[in-house]
Design a protein around this motif. Structure first.
Motif, PDB file in Angstrom:
ATOM      1  N   GLU A   1       2.228   6.891  -6.845  1.00 51.91           N
ATOM      2  CA  GLU A   1       0.955   7.437  -7.343  1.00 51.91           C
ATOM      3  C   GLU A   1       1.188   8.349  -8.555  1.00 51.91           C
ATOM      4  O   GLU A   1       2.147   9.133  -8.575  1.00 51.91           O
ATOM      5  CB  GLU A   1       0.314   8.254  -6.216  1.00 51.91           C
ATOM      6  CG  GLU A   1      -1.184   8.279  -6.272  1.00 51.91           C
ATOM      7  CD  GLU A   1      -1.759   8.920  -5.023  1.00 51.91           C
ATOM      8  OE1 GLU A   1      -1.237   8.695  -3.909  1.00 51.91           O
ATOM      9  OE2 GLU A   1      -2.729   9.665  -5.183  1.00 51.91           O
TER      10      GLU A   1
ATOM     11  N   GLU B   1       0.850  -1.209   0.000  1.00 52.61           N
ATOM     12  CA  GLU B   1       0.000   0.000   0.000  1.00 52.61           C
ATOM     13  C   GLU B   1       0.881   1.252   0.000  1.00 52.61           C
ATOM     14  O   GLU B   1       0.595   2.222  -0.712  1.00 52.61           O
ATOM     15  CB  GLU B   1      -0.910   0.047   1.244  1.00 52.61           C
ATOM     16  CG  GLU B   1      -1.879  -1.109   1.400  1.00 52.61           C
ATOM     17  CD  GLU B   1      -1.238  -2.384   1.940  1.00 52.61           C
ATOM     18  OE1 GLU B   1      -0.088  -2.326   2.439  1.00 52.61           O
ATOM     19  OE2 GLU B   1      -1.883  -3.455   1.848  1.00 52.61           O
TER      20      GLU B   1
ATOM     21  N   TYR C   1       2.524   1.663  -3.446  1.00 55.84           N
ATOM     22  CA  TYR C   1       1.546   2.196  -4.421  1.00 55.84           C
ATOM     23  C   TYR C   1       1.380   3.701  -4.220  1.00 55.84           C
ATOM     24  O   TYR C   1       1.310   4.466  -5.168  1.00 55.84           O
ATOM     25  CB  TYR C   1       0.184   1.508  -4.258  1.00 55.84           C
ATOM     26  CG  TYR C   1      -0.075   0.412  -5.278  1.00 55.84           C
ATOM     27  CD1 TYR C   1      -0.006   0.664  -6.651  1.00 55.84           C
ATOM     28  CD2 TYR C   1      -0.409  -0.880  -4.864  1.00 55.84           C
ATOM     29  CE1 TYR C   1      -0.246  -0.342  -7.578  1.00 55.84           C
ATOM     30  CE2 TYR C   1      -0.650  -1.888  -5.793  1.00 55.84           C
ATOM     31  CZ  TYR C   1      -0.565  -1.607  -7.152  1.00 55.84           C
ATOM     32  OH  TYR C   1      -0.800  -2.609  -8.083  1.00 55.84           O
TER      33      TYR C   1
ATOM     34  N   ARG D   1       1.878  -1.463 -11.888  1.00 56.10           N
ATOM     35  CA  ARG D   1       1.179  -2.634 -11.343  1.00 56.10           C
ATOM     36  C   ARG D   1       2.145  -3.358 -10.416  1.00 56.10           C
ATOM     37  O   ARG D   1       3.282  -3.649 -10.834  1.00 56.10           O
ATOM     38  CB  ARG D   1       0.804  -3.583 -12.479  1.00 56.10           C
ATOM     39  CG  ARG D   1      -0.671  -3.573 -12.812  1.00 56.10           C
ATOM     40  CD  ARG D   1      -1.016  -4.655 -13.809  1.00 56.10           C
ATOM     41  NE  ARG D   1      -0.302  -4.532 -15.061  1.00 56.10           N
ATOM     42  CZ  ARG D   1       0.081  -5.580 -15.801  1.00 56.10           C
ATOM     43  NH1 ARG D   1      -0.151  -6.815 -15.395  1.00 56.10           N
ATOM     44  NH2 ARG D   1       0.725  -5.412 -16.945  1.00 56.10           N
TER      45      ARG D   1
END
Ligand SMILES: C[S@@+](CC[C@H](N)C(=O)[O-])C[C@H]1O[C@@H](n2cnc3c(N)ncnc32)[C@H](O)[C@@H]1O
Length: 198
Positions: free
Chosen positions: A101, A94, A97, A106
């Motif tokens: 941003e 998390e 990711y 992926r």
């Protein structure tokens, strides 16, 4: 527009800081559009790569990252010989990711050798940076899986050649067993980049 190929660390104590510029230079020469990094850690190299891909191709690029994305355990952090980055590293999927941003990313969580066969779009990848598990068996099995699932003309660049014995031996044995060549890309640290030429 002029853009310097300078590896950024966002204030983190990062292992690739001394050789990151060389990595970016190699990527810039090859101009890949679909990138695979095995071993993402906090995503610092991933972000450098995504920034470069975006400069090169606008929005028409992709980055796939594979990692165990595991929490660093307290024992590792307490070890005074451990790199400083471990004390603050945000390496859960998390967090990574979030750090990445805005880029076409992926991420896959799990063991690289197992995951490679199920990644959609693996056949479009045109550059692989291998920097995941550093044991002999993991490096050898990642290379075996890669040569099975990525196209033949893909650049496969491995980190930590010469600096870590298990990595060096696995790369050399793998190349010898398959009749491939190993080309070393020099850089200012003891950990060299080794390219597998098929
Ligand atoms: C040296 S770090 C990667 C650093 C990253 N390439 C960078 O430059 O920022 C190695 C990473 O490989 C991951 N790793 C180790 N064994 C793995 C495996 N079997 N499958 C997937 N990832 C693995 C670890 O979780 C760790 O984050």
């Amino acid at each position: 527009m002029f853009w310097r190929l300078k590896y950024k660390t966002w204030g983190m104590d990062h292992g690739l800081s001394k050789r990151g510029d060389v990595l970016l230079k190699i990527i810039n020469q090859r101009k890949p559009r679909h990138f695979l990094e095995i071993g993402v850690f906090t995503g610092v190299t991933a972000k450098n790569i995504c920034m470069l891909l975006k400069k090169l191709h606008g929005n028409d690029y992709s980055y796939i990252g594979i990692d165990l994305f595991e929490e660093i355990d307290n024992e590792q952090v307490a070890d005074e010989k451990a790199p400083k980055i471990l004390q603050t590293a945000q390496c859960l999927i998390e967090s990574v990711y979030k750090f990445l941003e805005g880029y076409n990313v992926r991420l896959y969580k799990g063991n690289s050798t197992d995951l490679l066969k199920n990644i959609s779009g693996i056949d479009t990848v045109d550059f692989v940076f291998l920097d995941g598990g550093h044991s002999y068996n993991t490096v050898y099995s990642d290379l075996s899986a890669l040569t099975k699932y990525v196209r033949k003309d893909v650049t496969i660049l491995c980190d930590d050649y010469a600096g870590i014995a298990s990595v060096t031996e696995a790369i050399n044995d793998f190349a010898k067993d398959h009749g491939f060549k190993v080309v070393i890309h020099d850089n200012p640290s003891v950990w060299k980049f080794a390219e597998i030429i098929r």
